[in-house]
Design a protein around this motif. Structure first.
Motif: not given
Length: 58
Positions: A39-41, A43-45, A47-49, A51, A57-58
């Motif tokens: 799940t973390v991977a 979310h990070n993908a 999130h990076d997309w 940005h 996103c915050h």
């Protein structure tokens, strides 16, 4: 009145079949990757997309 029928040449039918198969493989690949990814991977993908495309996103 003349009835118009549309027939595909064998070359076009083969291209269509190839496109359908590639789309199916891509879809199954995405499901497989997202289904087994932590799940973390994911979310990070995402999130990076966000940005990268200047979405807040915050």
């Amino acid at each position: 009145m003349v009835a118009l029928t549309r027939t595909l040449s064998p070359a076009l039918a083969g291209e269509r079949l190839g496109a359908v198969l590639m789309a199916g493989l891509l879809g199954l690949g995405l499901l497989f990757v997202s289904g087994f990814a932590p799940t973390v991977a994911l979310h990070n993908a995402a999130h990076d997309w966000r940005h990268t495309h200047n979405f807040p996103c915050h």
